[in-house]
Design a protein around this motif. Structure first.
Motif, short mmCIF file in Angstrom:
data_model
loop_
_atom_site.label_atom_id
_atom_site.label_comp_id
_atom_site.label_asym_id
_atom_site.label_seq_id
_atom_site.Cartn_x
_atom_site.Cartn_y
_atom_site.Cartn_z
N ALA A 135 0.81 -1.22 0.00
CA ALA A 135 0.00 0.00 0.00
C ALA A 135 0.85 1.27 0.00
CB ALA A 135 -0.97 0.00 1.18
N PRO A 136 1.90 1.37 0.84
CA PRO A 136 2.74 2.58 0.76
C PRO A 136 3.40 2.77 -0.61
CG PRO A 136 3.13 1.42 2.82
CD PRO A 136 2.28 0.53 1.97
N THR A 139 0.74 4.13 -2.99
CA THR A 139 0.51 5.55 -2.71
C THR A 139 1.63 6.41 -3.28
OG1 THR A 139 -0.71 5.05 -0.68
CG2 THR A 139 0.23 7.25 -0.87
N VAL A 142 1.41 6.44 -7.20
CA VAL A 142 0.26 7.20 -7.69
C VAL A 142 0.49 8.69 -7.51
CG1 VAL A 142 -2.18 7.73 -7.24
CG2 VAL A 142 -1.43 5.35 -7.42
N GLU A 143 1.03 9.09 -6.37
CA GLU A 143 1.31 10.52 -6.14
C GLU A 143 2.34 11.04 -7.13
OE1 GLU A 143 2.43 10.79 -2.06
OE2 GLU A 143 0.36 10.80 -1.32
N ALA A 190 -6.38 5.36 -10.58
CA ALA A 190 -5.77 5.03 -9.29
C ALA A 190 -6.55 3.88 -8.67
CB ALA A 190 -5.80 6.25 -8.37
N GLU A 193 -9.25 0.63 -2.78
CA GLU A 193 -8.73 -0.12 -1.64
C GLU A 193 -8.84 -1.63 -1.85
OE1 GLU A 193 -9.51 -0.45 3.20
OE2 GLU A 193 -10.34 1.21 2.04
N VAL A 196 -6.03 -2.83 -4.14
CA VAL A 196 -4.76 -2.83 -3.41
C VAL A 196 -4.71 -4.02 -2.44
CG1 VAL A 196 -3.31 -1.56 -1.77
CG2 VAL A 196 -4.46 -0.34 -3.64
#
Length: 208
Positions: A135-136, A139, A142-143, A190, A193, A196
């Motif tokens: 997950a990190p 993130t 995607v950012e 993106a 949840e 992911v």
């Protein structure tokens, strides 16, 4: 290229000297004719930087998008235009891309360090740590990419490098990431949840 090729911890880099290095490579004469090769191709400059710094320094060439929506790591470089010589403008574009690429590798390395299995971790604990890292990494990617057209390939690469850093072979890491990303993630979107979580489960369950 493997994480061993990319890892900033084992490939020293002085950003304060980088502008001079890029300029020297961009302005170097043709070895056969002895004449200046301006403008040089961007690929040839990337190759020259890889010869100088190591293979990690070629990575920005394939990670530079032609638009902010490309979904690649390097999304903006100085545009060509009036002011400064062609050589100076080319140097600035390549320097910007190189510095952005290096910063990206350092960001990845920081996440990898957070999710490094302990020296005494058993196989189950290693799988759990890998699962928690997914997950990190999603993130972060995607950012950085804006979840544009090619963001999935950036994530595949980042996840494969992470898995290599935890002990999987490059071939195993590539096979696993190809499978889970192709089945769960889409370009221009993106992930939610649930998607992911499914990738986390697949990564955490690998080898069980």
């Amino acid at each position: 290229m493997t994480w061993q090729d990319m890892d900033p911890a084992t490939h020293l880099f002085d950003p304060a000297r980088a502008a001079d290095v890029v300029y020297e490579i961009a302005s170097s004469p043709d070895p056969q004719s002895g004449r200046a090769r301006v403008p040089r191709s961007t690929r040839s400059i990337a190759r020259g930087l890889a010869e100088h710094y190591g293979s990690w320094a070629f990575g920005w060439f394939n990670a530079t998008g032609s638009s902010p929506d490309s979904g690649l790591v390097v999304r903006e470089v100085p545009a060509s235009g009036p002011g400064g010589s062609e050589l100076e403008q080319q140097t600035q574009r390549c320097l910007s891309a190189l510095l952005q690429w290096r910063a990206w590798l350092e960001e990845l390395a920081a996440v990898f360090e957070q999710f490094t299995p302990g020296p005494d971790a058993d196989e189950k604990q290693i799988r759990q740590v890998r699962e928690h890292a997914v997950a990190p990494l999603v993130t972060l990617v995607v950012e950085r990419t804006g979840a544009g057209e090619s963001w999935r390939s950036v994530f595949e690469q980042a996840l494969a490098w992470y898995l290599e850093s935890t002990g999987l072979s490059p071939a195993e890491a590539e096979e696993l990431t190809d499978e889970v990303v192709d089945s769960e993630f889409e370009s221009w979107v993106a992930p939610d949840e649930q998607a992911v979580d499914r990738v986390r489960e697949a990564v955490g369950g690998y080898g069980a």
